[in-house]
Design a protein around this motif. Structure first.
Motif, PDB file in Angstrom:
ATOM      1  N   CYS A 238      78.877 -22.423  53.913  1.00 26.30           N
ATOM      2  CA  CYS A 238      79.755 -21.788  52.921  1.00 26.30           C
ATOM      3  C   CYS A 238      79.336 -20.361  52.602  1.00 26.30           C
ATOM      4  CB  CYS A 238      79.798 -22.631  51.658  1.00 26.30           C
ATOM      5  SG  CYS A 238      78.301 -22.540  50.643  1.00 26.30           S
ATOM      6  N   GLY A 239      78.050 -20.063  52.740  1.00 23.80           N
ATOM      7  CA  GLY A 239      77.572 -18.718  52.418  1.00 23.80           C
ATOM      8  C   GLY A 239      77.394 -18.467  50.926  1.00 23.80           C
ATOM      9  N   ARG A 240      77.695 -19.463  50.098  1.00 21.94           N
ATOM     10  CA  ARG A 240      77.670 -19.219  48.650  1.00 21.94           C
ATOM     11  C   ARG A 240      76.783 -20.181  47.874  1.00 21.94           C
ATOM     12  NH1 ARG A 240      83.216 -18.096  49.583  1.00 21.94           N
ATOM     13  NH2 ARG A 240      83.831 -20.214  49.116  1.00 21.94           N
ATOM     14  N   CYS A 241      76.472 -21.353  48.460  1.00 23.86           N
ATOM     15  CA  CYS A 241      75.704 -22.342  47.701  1.00 23.86           C
ATOM     16  C   CYS A 241      74.249 -21.866  47.566  1.00 23.86           C
ATOM     17  CB  CYS A 241      75.766 -23.707  48.376  1.00 23.86           C
ATOM     18  SG  CYS A 241      74.826 -23.812  49.902  1.00 23.86           S
TER      19      CYS A 241
ATOM     20  N   CYS B  97      72.427 -21.487  50.925  1.00 23.46           N
ATOM     21  CA  CYS B  97      72.896 -20.304  51.676  1.00 23.46           C
ATOM     22  C   CYS B  97      72.345 -19.024  51.050  1.00 23.46           C
ATOM     23  CB  CYS B  97      74.426 -20.264  51.697  1.00 23.46           C
ATOM     24  SG  CYS B  97      75.162 -21.431  52.854  1.00 23.46           S
TER      25      CYS B  97
ATOM     26  N   CYS C 261      72.938 -25.999  54.020  1.00 20.70           N
ATOM     27  CA  CYS C 261      74.122 -25.800  53.172  1.00 20.70           C
ATOM     28  C   CYS C 261      74.674 -27.162  52.740  1.00 20.70           C
ATOM     29  CB  CYS C 261      75.189 -25.021  53.942  1.00 20.70           C
ATOM     30  SG  CYS C 261      76.744 -24.845  53.051  1.00 20.70           S
ATOM     31  N   VAL C 262      75.025 -27.247  51.458  1.00 21.33           N
ATOM     32  CA  VAL C 262      75.496 -28.537  50.943  1.00 21.33           C
ATOM     33  C   VAL C 262      76.992 -28.750  51.189  1.00 21.33           C
ATOM     34  CG1 VAL C 262      73.709 -28.721  49.189  1.00 21.33           C
ATOM     35  CG2 VAL C 262      75.837 -27.538  48.631  1.00 21.33           C
TER      36      VAL C 262
HETATM   37 ZN   LIG Z   1      76.267 -23.133  51.614  1.00 18.21          ZN
END
Ligand SMILES: [Zn+2]
Ligand SMILES: [Zn+2]
Length: 363
Positions: free
Chosen positions: A93-96, A99, A107-108
């Motif tokens: 996701c690049g955001r969790c 990440c 990444c979850v």
């Molecule tokens: Zn992530």
């Protein structure tokens, strides 16, 4: 405009797979359609067919694939129509939190397309691992598309999408195999053989393959095993591994079979302070009983490996490059090239242990 294509489906638990027409809609925001060129037949597809993974039939099978991006939805900037890509089933996701901390392999979230593919009567399909690549065209999240060199053979590099990446990564990413290491791999089917290849690529100088099946040991030798242990003739696997490593045990032991018995073999065949990687998924009925004290006295590291702890955007194209250089014989994993109508037969070959991989190629 949506398209109608041929695809292989599991319609009901345990029944032979069926070739049907399906509807692939235009990609929504963040999504892409991919013209599939090749798609490997993996054990996970068989598990879907047999209802081991879930009961959300009908499943659209196939998930280790390569192809050409046909169309992208709004906001997609990582791929464009015409790109040659390997599909991955864990788009990050690049955001969790993972990440953001540079640990995207943990990444979850896993991103898949939210626009459903359907049967021609509108019944939504469940794509295997969010991909569904036993189809002439499939719809995925754009993050599931990883561009790689178009010089590569689609049938060969498709396998990086699942089993081969899991094995390579178990050795190279999770196990951290280093130059001069001694490595043992227990269970050398597709994933275990890829772990052998990964250990070789990472510089291991002793690579021991263990299996009950002589044919698989032959594949392991071809991919870099320096020693093999036939576990039928040599039931004391732990002593055999110790004998081949100056009595010390292996620096890295990879369990690619995933049973309580192989787990214990891997645990005790490991050098003091060494690394143990579990890459096979045990089934939910399995139990482990052993002296807790031994886990303290043996020290070292125990890690499980999901998808080889890979990060597709980091790992796929360099591995394709190593293959094109002749340093990673990925082509050895392709036992046979088949058509879309041959998937059920490929499951039979898989159960019999006759193949490393059957790969569906689309012409
Ligand atoms: Zn992530
Ligand atoms: Zn798979």
């Amino acid at each position: 405009m949506s398209k109608i294509v041929k695809a292989v489906l599991a319609l009901r638990r345990g029944e032979p797979v069926a070739l049907r027409e399906i509807v692939v809609p235009d990609p929504g925001p963040g999504e892409a359609t991919v013209r599939v060129l090749a798609s490997g037949v993996c054990h996970t597809d068989l598990h879907y067919r047999d209802g081991v993974i879930g009961d959300a039939f009908p499943y659209l099978l196939g998930h280790e694939a390569s192809g050409i991006v046909e169309q992208v939805g709004a906001g997609v900037d990582n791929v464009a129509p015409g790109d040659f890509v390997v599909l991955n089933w864990r788009a990050v996701c690049g955001r969790c939190r993972a990440c953001r901390r540079g640990r995207a392999e943990s990444c979850v979230d896993d991103y898949t397309a939210s626009t459903p593919m359907t049967l021609t009567d509108g019944t939504p399909l469940q794509p295997a691992l969010g991909i569904g690549a036993f189809a002439e065209l499939t719809l995925v999240h754009a993050g599931q598309c990883t561009p790689v060199s178009p010089k590569a053979d689609p049938a060969v590099v498709a396998l990086l999408g699942c089993g081969v990446m899991s094995g390579l990564g178990a050795a190279m990413n999770t196990g951290g195999v280093a130059t001069g290491d001694t490595v043992a791999v227990i269970g050398v089917g597709g994933v275990g053989c890829a772990a052998v290849a990964g250990a070789k690529l990472a510089g291991a100088t002793t690579i021991i393959a263990v299996d009950l099946d002589e044919r698989k040991l032959g594949h392991a030798r071809a991919l870099g095993a320096t020693d093999v242990i036939d576990a039928v003739r040599t039931p004391d696997v732990v002593t055999a591994i110790r004998d081949l490593t100056d009595g010390l045990g292996a620096d890295v032991v990879i369990d690619a079979a995933g049973t309580p018995e192989t787990w214990k073999q891997a645990f005790y065949a490991r050098a003091l302070g060494g690394t143990f990687v579990l890459v096979a998924r045990p089934d939910s009925s399995m139990r482990l009983e052993m002296p807790l004290l031994d886990t303290f006295l043996r020290n070292g590291t125990y890690r499980t490996s999901w998808y080889g702890d890979c990060l597709p955007s980091r790992d796929f194209d360099p591995l394709v490059g190593l293959h094109l250089q002749g340093r990673l014989p990925l082509d050895h994993f392709v036992t046979e090239r088949i058509g879309l109508t041959d998937v059920e037969g490929a499951f039979t070959s898989m159960r019999a242990g006759d193949v490393l991989r059957s790969v569906v190629v689309f012409t």
